[in-house]
Structures are given as C-alpha cells and as structure tokens.
Design an enzyme around this catalytic site. Structure first.
Site, short mmCIF file in Angstrom:
data_model
loop_
_atom_site.label_atom_id
_atom_site.label_comp_id
_atom_site.label_asym_id
_atom_site.label_seq_id
_atom_site.Cartn_x
_atom_site.Cartn_y
_atom_site.Cartn_z
N ARG A 48 -10.26 2.46 14.99
CA ARG A 48 -9.29 1.59 14.30
C ARG A 48 -9.96 0.93 13.09
NH1 ARG A 48 -7.74 -3.23 16.75
NH2 ARG A 48 -7.29 -2.15 18.69
N TYR A 101 9.96 -2.28 -7.41
CA TYR A 101 10.17 -1.31 -6.34
C TYR A 101 11.03 -1.94 -5.24
CZ TYR A 101 9.01 1.97 -2.60
OH TYR A 101 9.08 2.87 -1.58
N ASP A 114 0.71 -4.54 -8.35
CA ASP A 114 1.07 -3.19 -7.92
C ASP A 114 0.93 -2.29 -9.14
OD1 ASP A 114 2.25 -0.79 -7.24
OD2 ASP A 114 3.87 -1.71 -6.07
N LYS A 153 1.60 8.20 -4.13
CA LYS A 153 2.07 8.64 -5.44
C LYS A 153 0.96 9.38 -6.17
CE LYS A 153 5.65 6.55 -3.91
NZ LYS A 153 5.99 5.17 -4.20
C1 LIG Z 1 6.20 4.05 -3.44
C2 LIG Z 1 5.86 2.71 -3.92
C3 LIG Z 1 5.50 1.68 -3.04
C4 LIG Z 1 5.46 1.87 -1.53
O1 LIG Z 1 4.54 2.83 -1.15
P1 LIG Z 1 4.70 3.74 0.19
O2 LIG Z 1 3.46 4.55 0.18
O3 LIG Z 1 5.96 4.56 0.02
O4 LIG Z 1 4.80 2.81 1.33
C5 LIG Z 1 5.18 0.45 -3.57
N1 LIG Z 1 5.21 0.22 -4.89
C6 LIG Z 1 5.58 1.17 -5.78
C7 LIG Z 1 5.61 0.87 -7.22
C8 LIG Z 1 5.92 2.45 -5.31
O5 LIG Z 1 6.28 3.39 -6.19
#
Ligand SMILES: *Cc1c(COP(=O)(O)O)cnc(C)c1O
Length: 379
Positions: A52, A104, A177, A202
């Site tokens: 973990r 998002y 982010d 992504k």
């Molecule tokens: C996809 C995304 C998220 C969330 O990520 P996951 O891997 O799908 O949980 C958060 N912020 C942005 C800008 C995103 O494109």
C-alpha cells in the site's frame, strides 16, 4: 530534486533507470503485496513492508515526475480525482477554499459536495481575472486556492505567479491543476505554486490506457504535504504496479508527443479561426486569445492539445458536425495520441457551456488528415 537534464532526456531515459537485478532498461513489474523479513525480523529490503505504501515502480514514476516538475517530492494516485481529493481533504471545517470557476466538471462537482459536508466555505472565482482574484485572496485568507490552467473547456489562463504570491501572503496553499499543459509544457512550481496536480490519465500516459493522478510539492516539509502522504497511506488511494508501469512507458515519449500535439493543435486552431462556419476559437496559442502573452510566459514548447470552438448556428448544427467526423473520435478525455471531440453541453448542460461548443483534444496524426476531417464535418 533539481532538474539537471532537459526534459526530453529525463523522460526518454526514465531518470536513468537500470534494473538492479537484471540490468534491464525497463523497470520490472513486481505484483507482490507483501515483503519478507529475515530470521531476526529485520526487513530484507529497507522500506519494503507492504505494497500500500511500498512499491518500487511507483517510486520510480514519482521520481521522474518530481524531477520534471522541479519538485521536492511527488505522489502518484490511482486517478486524477484521487489526487485532487487527497489535496482538498487537508482542509478543515471553518476554513475557506477559493476554487477557479468553470473548470473540469468532475472537480467542481466533487469539491462542492465535499465543502458542503465539511462546513468549509467555498468561493468559486474566475481566476483569470488577476486583480479581482488577488484582492479576494487577501480579503478571504483561504487555506487553499485551486486553479486549473489552461482551464477545461474554456482554455482560460490564470497568472500562476501573481496568484501564488497572493496566496503565500495570505498564508495559504496554491494548488494548480496543470493537466491540460503537462510537465513538458508548464511547470507551476517554478512560478511559485506550492502543489502541482495532474491527471496522469491524460497526456502523461498519453495512450488512453491507464488511469492515474499526480501531486508534486515545492517543499516536502509543508504540513499539508505530510497530511497528504498520511492520507494516501492510510486511506489507501494507491496505483497498482501494472498501471505504474504503463504510466512510465507512456511518459518516455511525453515531450515528443506534446511537441507534435501542440503543433497540430495550433494548426487546427488557425484553420478553424479562418473558417466561415466557426464562431470563436479558444486556444491560448492564438494571438487573438485574451491571455496569449501570459500563456507564452507560462508555457514553453507549445500550448498543448486542448482547444474549444463554437460553431455558427445552433445545437443541432454542432451535433451534425460532430456526427460527420471520422478521425476525431466522439469520446471524452484528452491528451492521448488519437484525436477526440466532445460536445460538452451534452455532458454538462447546467454549467453555462454554450450548446454550440465543441472541445477537441488534438492527437499526433498527420495534420492534413485532421484538417480534411474537420473540413468534411464543417462544410
Ligand atoms: C481528467 C481530468 C481530471 C480528473 O482526472 P481522472 O484521472 O479522470 O480522475 C482532473 N482535471 C482535469 C483538468 C482533467 O482533464
């Protein structure tokens, strides 16, 4: 960690990794959840007790990402949302959070519910308005400020340096982010942010075949970072070995992919901007973008794969165009090698997204094929 190599070298070589047991240039996938002690009950391998928290391949992914972001430490999570949740869970009842508005949707939805349950004051603010945001931070003294730049799907650009300075002065933490840019294009910690977050799902992975999330910190002694580490360990939001392997495999070509995606996205943005059937194009690489100069300062080697545009006409016109696309796959997500298109209004009709807005994630295909696909769809 201070970055000595350029990003292309760091990623291609997986931070100089060589497998100690086999001399392989690729890390081994170790599925074991538990690790043995010797007859004196000493660990056979220091720091390897239970998977973990202890997983060599996850540590390697974290080392590469920390180095890329000029961070002191990084943690990988099983999804981007798990990383966001770990950051927000460091806030307490009675505190204030300022979050960028219209980002998002998954973030907005989860944070709203979280703050309501925990009696945390949540203020949503268009942080691309720098002066307003700086004054708000000074007045509200938030524990956490959370921005997304460029934002999804509006491609708004927030001045990371200015918001970071205001947040630091107010005694708070700035989380960014940076998913839409990624570590090969923007490094928010270099601009003063305290924590950078990515959905590794992504562009970091880039092949639409693994879910992952990342947090990286400018100073690992911050109490908030200690809280996040404890939260990941105790609450157990860890990524598996195979997923970490895929993440590392994808990352090796990150700078190369981002270069081609950004080039393609720029060409698509310029093509769309000149098109009679297109109303407006949102892409920070365009000189007509409201924050192009700022984007140029904060982003290097391109402006990323994400862009949005509105078509002239109504919702049906937008859906008709989407229906005629062949190469751009009708699917959510972004940052993969294949191009994707989304009609965001169908997904989130209540957040003020125009019915005519289409969001593209531009992949690494040949640009002439992509433009021909758009030409067919729009004509
Ligand atoms: C996809 C995304 C998220 C969330 O990520 P996951 O891997 O799908 O949980 C958060 N912020 C942005 C800008 C995103 O494109």
């Amino acid at each position: 960690m201070t970055r000595r190599q350029r990003l292309e070298t760091l990623f291609a070589q997986a931070a100089g990794y060589i497998d100690q047991q086999t001399a392989g240039v690729v890390p081994a996938i170790q599925p074991s959840t538990t690790f043995v002690r010797d007859e004196n009950y000493d660990l056979l391998r220091d720091n390897n007790i239970y998977a973990r928290d202890d997983n060599d391949i996850v540590r390697l992914a974290e080392k590469i990402l920390a180095t890329a972001e000029n961070a002191r430490d990084a943690l990988v999570f099983p999804t981007g949302m798990a990383a966001i949740a770990a950051l927000f869970r460091t806030t307490r009842a009675g505190q204030t959070i300022i979050m960028q508005s219209q980002i998002y949707w998954g973030t907005t939805k989860w944070v709203r519910e979280y703050c309501e349950r925990r009696a945390i004051k949540l203020i949503e603010q268009d942080t691309s308005k720098t002066d307003e945001t700086v004054s708000l931070i000074a007045a509200e003294k938030p524990a956490l400020v959370f921005i997304e730049t460029p934002s999804n799907p509006w491609l708004r650009v927030t001045d990371i340096g200015a918001v970071a300075a205001a947040t630091t002065d107010a005694g708070g933490i700035l989380g960014v982010d940076s998913t839409a840019a990624g570590p090969a294009i923007s490094n928010p910690l270099d601009l003063g942010a305290h924590i950078v977050m990515h959905s590794g799902t992504k562009s970091i992975n880039g092949h639409s075949d693994v879910l992952a999330g990342v947090l990286a910190v400018d100073d690992e002694t911050r109490p908030v970072w200690q809280d996040i580490k404890v939260d990941r360990h105790d609450a157990g939001a860890v990524i598996g070995s195979f997923e970490a392997y895929l993440l590392i495999r994808g990352m090796r070509t990150l700078p190369l992919r981002m270069e081609r995606m950004s080039e393609n996205a720029m060409a698509v943005a310029q093509y769309l901007q000149a098109h009679d059937e297109v109303d407006h194009v949102f892409y920070p690489g365009l000189e007509s973008h409201e924050a192009h100069a700022l984007a140029k300062k904060q982003m290097h080697n391109g402006f990323g794969p994400l862009l949005s545009f509105t078509v002239k006409g109504d919702k049906q016109r937008a859906l008709d165009a989407v229906g005629k696309l062949h190469l751009f796959k009708r699917a959510t997500s972004l940052g993969g090698v294949e191009s994707l298109v989304e009609h965001r209004f169908t997904i989130e009709s209540t957040t003020g997204i125009p019915e005519t807005l289409l969001r593209l994630s531009v992949g690494i295909e040949h640009i002439e094929d992509l433009i021909a696909d758009l030409e067919t769809a729009l004509s």
